[in-house]
Structure formats: structure tokens, C-alpha cells
Design a protein around this motif. Structure first.
Motif, PDB file in Angstrom:
ATOM      1  N   VAL A  60       0.836  -1.200   0.000  1.00 27.17           N
ATOM      2  CA  VAL A  60       0.000   0.000   0.000  1.00 27.17           C
ATOM      3  C   VAL A  60       0.872   1.252   0.000  1.00 27.17           C
ATOM      4  O   VAL A  60       0.589   2.232  -0.700  1.00 27.17           O
ATOM      5  CB  VAL A  60      -0.946  -0.002   1.216  1.00 27.17           C
ATOM      6  N   THR A  61       1.956   1.228   0.782  1.00 29.64           N
ATOM      7  CA  THR A  61       2.883   2.362   0.808  1.00 29.64           C
ATOM      8  C   THR A  61       3.497   2.580  -0.571  1.00 29.64           C
ATOM      9  O   THR A  61       3.591   3.713  -1.062  1.00 29.64           O
ATOM     10  CB  THR A  61       4.002   2.118   1.839  1.00 29.64           C
ATOM     11  N   LEU A  97      -2.321 -13.668  -9.390  1.00 28.08           N
ATOM     12  CA  LEU A  97      -1.314 -14.679  -9.702  1.00 28.08           C
ATOM     13  C   LEU A  97      -0.121 -14.670  -8.752  1.00 28.08           C
ATOM     14  O   LEU A  97       0.781 -15.481  -8.896  1.00 28.08           O
ATOM     15  CB  LEU A  97      -0.809 -14.480 -11.141  1.00 28.08           C
ATOM     16  N   VAL A  98      -0.100 -13.742  -7.790  1.00 31.85           N
ATOM     17  CA  VAL A  98       1.093 -13.585  -6.959  1.00 31.85           C
ATOM     18  C   VAL A  98       1.318 -14.790  -6.063  1.00 31.85           C
ATOM     19  O   VAL A  98       0.382 -15.400  -5.547  1.00 31.85           O
ATOM     20  CB  VAL A  98       1.016 -12.301  -6.097  1.00 31.85           C
ATOM     21  N   ASN A  99       2.598 -15.123  -5.921  1.00 34.07           N
ATOM     22  CA  ASN A  99       3.025 -16.157  -4.987  1.00 34.07           C
ATOM     23  C   ASN A  99       4.166 -15.676  -4.102  1.00 34.07           C
ATOM     24  O   ASN A  99       4.512 -16.337  -3.122  1.00 34.07           O
ATOM     25  CB  ASN A  99       3.464 -17.416  -5.743  1.00 34.07           C
ATOM     26  N   ASP A 100       4.770 -14.550  -4.477  1.00 34.14           N
ATOM     27  CA  ASP A 100       5.845 -13.941  -3.696  1.00 34.14           C
ATOM     28  C   ASP A 100       5.494 -12.482  -3.430  1.00 34.14           C
ATOM     29  O   ASP A 100       4.791 -11.839  -4.223  1.00 34.14           O
ATOM     30  CB  ASP A 100       7.181 -14.018  -4.448  1.00 34.14           C
ATOM     31  N   LEU A 101       6.026 -11.939  -2.340  1.00 29.94           N
ATOM     32  CA  LEU A 101       5.685 -10.588  -1.931  1.00 29.94           C
ATOM     33  C   LEU A 101       6.083  -9.548  -2.978  1.00 29.94           C
ATOM     34  O   LEU A 101       5.323  -8.605  -3.243  1.00 29.94           O
ATOM     35  CB  LEU A 101       6.361 -10.264  -0.593  1.00 29.94           C
ATOM     36  N   TRP A 102       7.253  -9.718  -3.602  1.00 25.13           N
ATOM     37  CA  TRP A 102       7.707  -8.729  -4.581  1.00 25.13           C
ATOM     38  C   TRP A 102       6.741  -8.627  -5.761  1.00 25.13           C
ATOM     39  O   TRP A 102       6.597  -7.564  -6.374  1.00 25.13           O
ATOM     40  CB  TRP A 102       9.114  -9.061  -5.073  1.00 25.13           C
ATOM     41  N   GLN A 103       6.083  -9.733  -6.065  1.00 21.66           N
ATOM     42  CA  GLN A 103       5.121  -9.717  -7.169  1.00 21.66           C
ATOM     43  C   GLN A 103       3.930  -8.815  -6.840  1.00 21.66           C
ATOM     44  O   GLN A 103       3.433  -8.079  -7.708  1.00 21.66           O
ATOM     45  CB  GLN A 103       4.645 -11.139  -7.461  1.00 21.66           C
ATOM     46  N   LEU A 104       3.473  -8.845  -5.586  1.00 22.83           N
ATOM     47  CA  LEU A 104       2.377  -7.973  -5.166  1.00 22.83           C
ATOM     48  C   LEU A 104       2.799  -6.509  -5.236  1.00 22.83           C
ATOM     49  O   LEU A 104       2.018  -5.645  -5.627  1.00 22.83           O
ATOM     50  CB  LEU A 104       1.931  -8.321  -3.740  1.00 22.83           C
ATOM     51  N   TYR A 105       4.048  -6.243  -4.856  1.00 22.13           N
ATOM     52  CA  TYR A 105       4.562  -4.872  -4.921  1.00 22.13           C
ATOM     53  C   TYR A 105       4.567  -4.360  -6.357  1.00 22.13           C
ATOM     54  O   TYR A 105       4.329  -3.176  -6.602  1.00 22.13           O
ATOM     55  CB  TYR A 105       5.977  -4.812  -4.341  1.00 22.13           C
ATOM     56  N   VAL A 151       2.877  -0.891  -8.197  1.00 21.31           N
ATOM     57  CA  VAL A 151       3.396  -0.113  -9.322  1.00 21.31           C
ATOM     58  C   VAL A 151       2.387  -0.028 -10.466  1.00 21.31           C
ATOM     59  O   VAL A 151       1.932   1.059 -10.838  1.00 21.31           O
ATOM     60  CB  VAL A 151       4.728  -0.709  -9.839  1.00 21.31           C
ATOM     61  N   ILE A 152       1.997  -1.185 -11.022  1.00 21.84           N
ATOM     62  CA  ILE A 152       1.137  -1.183 -12.217  1.00 21.84           C
ATOM     63  C   ILE A 152      -0.229  -0.567 -11.918  1.00 21.84           C
ATOM     64  O   ILE A 152      -0.685   0.367 -12.588  1.00 21.84           O
ATOM     65  CB  ILE A 152       0.969  -2.614 -12.763  1.00 21.84           C
ATOM     66  N   ALA A 153      -0.894  -1.088 -10.885  1.00 23.07           N
ATOM     67  CA  ALA A 153      -2.225  -0.565 -10.545  1.00 23.07           C
ATOM     68  C   ALA A 153      -2.154   0.890 -10.108  1.00 23.07           C
ATOM     69  O   ALA A 153      -3.047   1.687 -10.414  1.00 23.07           O
ATOM     70  CB  ALA A 153      -2.851  -1.421  -9.446  1.00 23.07           C
TER      71      ALA A 153
END
Length: 419
Positions: A58-59, A101-109, A114-116
């Protein structure tokens, strides 16, 4: 065959159709954005992530959201309104879908942070500034009322997301919400939004004339360089910095403060919901008022109301009636305030470069939204309660009022003519 007769034969001015599309845009954009909180628990349960780890997304979102505002105007100048709205919807919607599709934290970031976030920035700035091109006499109503979509997004899509997660799980919910944004904002928005009334053979406000402070000439367009050199524009940036910083901070700390007073957590949360309802009412009321008394005085009235509500919150007793009265005051004035800055930028500096001009102010506000909650949180940790934080926020809102008071329509400097 000319398109002009088609738009002129419509039963209502086409600007109001764009207004309705703006409400839908904000409903789905903010609905998806504010739904992120309901995804935290299932993400933490499945991957073992901590609150700090998920909140980091979120940050990141907020930082990218604010920084992207600087570039929205350039995007608009390069590809136009309709394609820019399509890009914004594509980024936000695909960011939501990819988050499934995320499975790792960096993917959510990356997907959400970033994208959203880049898409959300475009979708917040552009509808306001496009409405400013279509309206002058009713500019305050159009832009102020469009923010009702924000309240609807909170009231409708957030609980809808929670229900979907319960029934279908968080991955499918991300897909469904992201797909709604793609369908409604991307495709419907691309079909409805237009560059300006003149581009479709219409006049601003459907030919009606504005009067008074709001009657800035539509051809009086300032460039970013010209506007940035004025004290008026600088003061707007400072005022918006404190306005957004205080609002974000108060929404962060108000529920914990109410709970500390001894009020049940469920009742405290219901007061937060009351703020959302009254903010929609405030958007409607102050949208009308701003067209009558001007944006500057509307900002002063609303910001002063928020200032009083903050100081009142430091002495409010542990009483549910008083709590709801406070939530009503704060919600009304909060609902009428933020969109007035986009409106006053268009009034004072014109609409041609409005997205670039407001994009900078938007970024400045995002800095305030990131910094002031940190200071407020530090004060709360230092003192063990939220009283010092609330006093700090009250004085911050005083600065927002003080810096908007001297603002008045700027005048271009005229170089002396040499004989």
C-alpha cells in the motif's frame, strides 16, 4: 456527415454524460483501491506475511500513485483523452487481475504497488480536468458531485469484495474486480470521454455563461512554466500538501483514538462509516455552493470546518451521540474539500494544461499524505495517546487555510514596450 447534430440532439448536455462516466470511473477505481485492505487477511493466512509486509504494498502504491501524477499531463498531450483513459483503466484493471497470480511478496509490490498505482493516478486526475473543460458555470457541481463515486466505491465495492473473497477466494476476486475495471473504465470510458466540447461541436456548459470569480476566460490558458512562477500556484501547492496530509492522517488515527476513549470498536467503525456517508452529502452540497461563492471561499469554509472538527476531537467525551455529531461535521466538510483544488486550478490557469498543473499539485499532496501520518504516528508513540497528534493535525489544517487566504486570480506579467 458531421457529428455535431448528433451531440446537439441529445436530451441533455453531453458534459453531463461525461460526468456520469466520471462517477463510474471513481466508483470502480476507488472501490478496487480501497478493497486492498480486505485482501490482507487471506494473503497473510496463505503466505504467512506480516502486517508490515502487506502494508508495504500500500505504501508503494501511494508513492507511485503520487509520482505518476507528474506525468499524466504529458500523456494526455501525446495520446489524447480517450486513449489516456484507456491506458489508465488498462493499468489498474490488469494490475488487479495480475495480483491474482502472486506467490511472492515482490510480485504484489509490482502488480499492485506499481502497475495498478500508475493507472489509478491517471484515473483520478483526468476525469476532474476533463469535466473542467466541459463546465464553467456548473464546474463546481460537476467536479464536486463526481467524487460521490468515491463514496459509492467505498460503500458498495469494498463490502462486495469481502463477500466475493468469502465465497470464491481472493484470487478469483482479484480477477473479477480487475475485469470490472477493464470493461467499465477501459472500454466504456473510451467510448464516452471526449477531448473538449469544442471537439464535438458544442460550447462550454452547453452555451451558458458563468459570472463572478468563476468566470475565468476559457482561452486564458497558462503553461506550467508560467503558472509555476506565480505565488498563487506555489501557495496552492502548500495548501494542498497540508490538506491531503491532514485528511489521510485523520482517517488513519481517528478510529484508534475513538477506541482509546472507551467507545466500542464496532461503534467506532460505524462512525467511520458515517464519515463516508456524510462526505457524499458534503460533495453534493459544496459542489453547489462553490458555483455560487467561488472555489477559494469554499476551500476556506471546508478547511475551517475540518480544523474545528479536529480540535473538537481532542475534547469529545465518550458519548456515541457526540461522536456521530462530530462525524457529521467532519464528513460534510471533508467531502466538500479535495476536489475544489482541481476546480480552482482550472478557474485560475485555464484547462489546456490543467492536467499537468494539477498533476504537480497532486504529487505535492501525496508527499503530505506520506509525511504527515509518519509524524502523527511518531507523536502517538512518543506520548502514548493521540492528543498531540490531533493538535499537530489541527495546526496543519490552519496552515492549509492560511496559505489559501491570499490566493487570487493571477495576472500575467506584461513586458514593457521599448520605444
Amino acid at each position: 456527415m458531421s457529428k455535431e447534430p448528433i451531440y446537439r440532439r441529445l436530451p441533455i448536455y453531453y458534459g453531463w454524460i461525461i460526468f456520469l462516466m466520471s462517477v463510474l470511473t471513481y466508483l470502480f477505481m476507488y472501490g478496487l483501491r480501497y478493497s486492498m485492505g480486505v485482501f490482507f487477511v487471506p494473503l497473510q493466512d496463505q503466505f504467512g506475511w506480516t502486517n508490515a509486509m502487506t502494508t508495504g504494498a500500500v505504501t508503494t502504491f501511494f508513492l507511485v500513485y503520487g509520482l505518476s501524477g507528474i506525468f499524466v499531463g504529458r500523456l494526455l498531450e501525446r495520446i489524447g483523452v480517450r486513449k489516456s483513459m484507456f491506458v489508465g483503466g488498462l493499468l489498474l484493471g490488469s494490475g488487479g487481475v495480475l495480483s491474482s497470480l502472486v506467490n511472492d511478496l515482490w510480485q504484489l509490490y509490482v502488480t499492485w504497488g506499481v502497475i495498478a498505482a500508475m493507472g489509478a493516478s491517471i484515473l483520478y486526475i483526468l476525469p476532474n480536468m476533463i469535466l473542467a473543460r466541459f463546465f464553467l458555470k456548473n464546474r463546481g457541481k460537476a467536479i464536486g458531485w463526481s467524487s460521490i463515486g468515491i463514496s459509492l466505491g467505498q460503500a458498495v465495492l469494498v463490502p462486495f469484495a469481502a463477500w466475493l473473497i468469502l465465497i470464491y477466494g481472493w484470487r478469483l476476486t482479484y480477477v473479477l474486480l480487475g475485469s470490472l475495471v477493464l470493461v467499465v473504465v477501459c472500454f466504456l470510458g473510451y467510448l464516452i470521454f471526449r477531448e473538449s466540447p469544442e471537439s464535438i461541436g458544442l460550447e462550454v456548459d452547453g452555451g451558458k455563461q458563468a459570472q463572478g470569480e468563476n468566470a475565468t476566460k476559457t482561452g486564458n490558458d497558462w503553461t506550467l512554466r508560467e503558472a509555476a512562477a506565480t505565488n498563487v500556484y506555489k501557495l496552492m501547492n502548500v495548501s494542498y500538501f497540508f490538506t491531503v496530509g491532514v485528511i489521510i492522517s485523520l482517517l488513519t488515527f481517528v478510529v484508534p483514538h475513538i477506541i482509546d476513549l472507551g467507545i466500542d470498536s464496532l461503534l467506532a467503525s460505524s462512525a467511520f462509516g458515517m464519515i463516508g456517508v456524510m462526505s457524499a452529502v458534503g460533495s453534493f452540497i459544496f459542489g453547489i455552493i462553490s458555483d455560487r461563492i467561488g472555489r477559494k471561499y469554499t476551500i476556506i469554509v471546508c478547511a475551517t470546518g475540518i480544523t474545528f472538527s479536529i480540535f473538537i476531537s481532542t475534547i469529545i467525551p465518550s458519548n456515541i451521540t457526540m461522536l456521530y455529531a462530530w462525524a457529521t461535521l467532519y464528513g460534510l466538510t471533508y467531502g466538500g474539500l479535495p476536489e475544489q483544488y482541481a476546480t480552482i486550478v482550472a478557474d485560475y490557469f485555464g484547462t489546456k494544461h490543467g492536467p499537468s498543473l494539477f498533476g504537480i499539485i497532486f504529487f505535492t499532496g501525496s508527499l503530505g499524505g506520506g509525511l504527515l501520518p509518519l509524524i502523527g504516528g511518531y507523536l502517538a508513540d512518543l506520548t502514548g495517546n493521540y492528543y498531540a497528534t490531533l493538535v499537530f493535525l489541527g495546526f496543519g489544517m490552519c496552515v492549509a487555510v492560511a496559505t489559501i487566504l491570499p490566493v487570487k486570480p493571477p495576472r500575467r506579467r506584461v513586458s514593457p514596450v521599448r520605444s
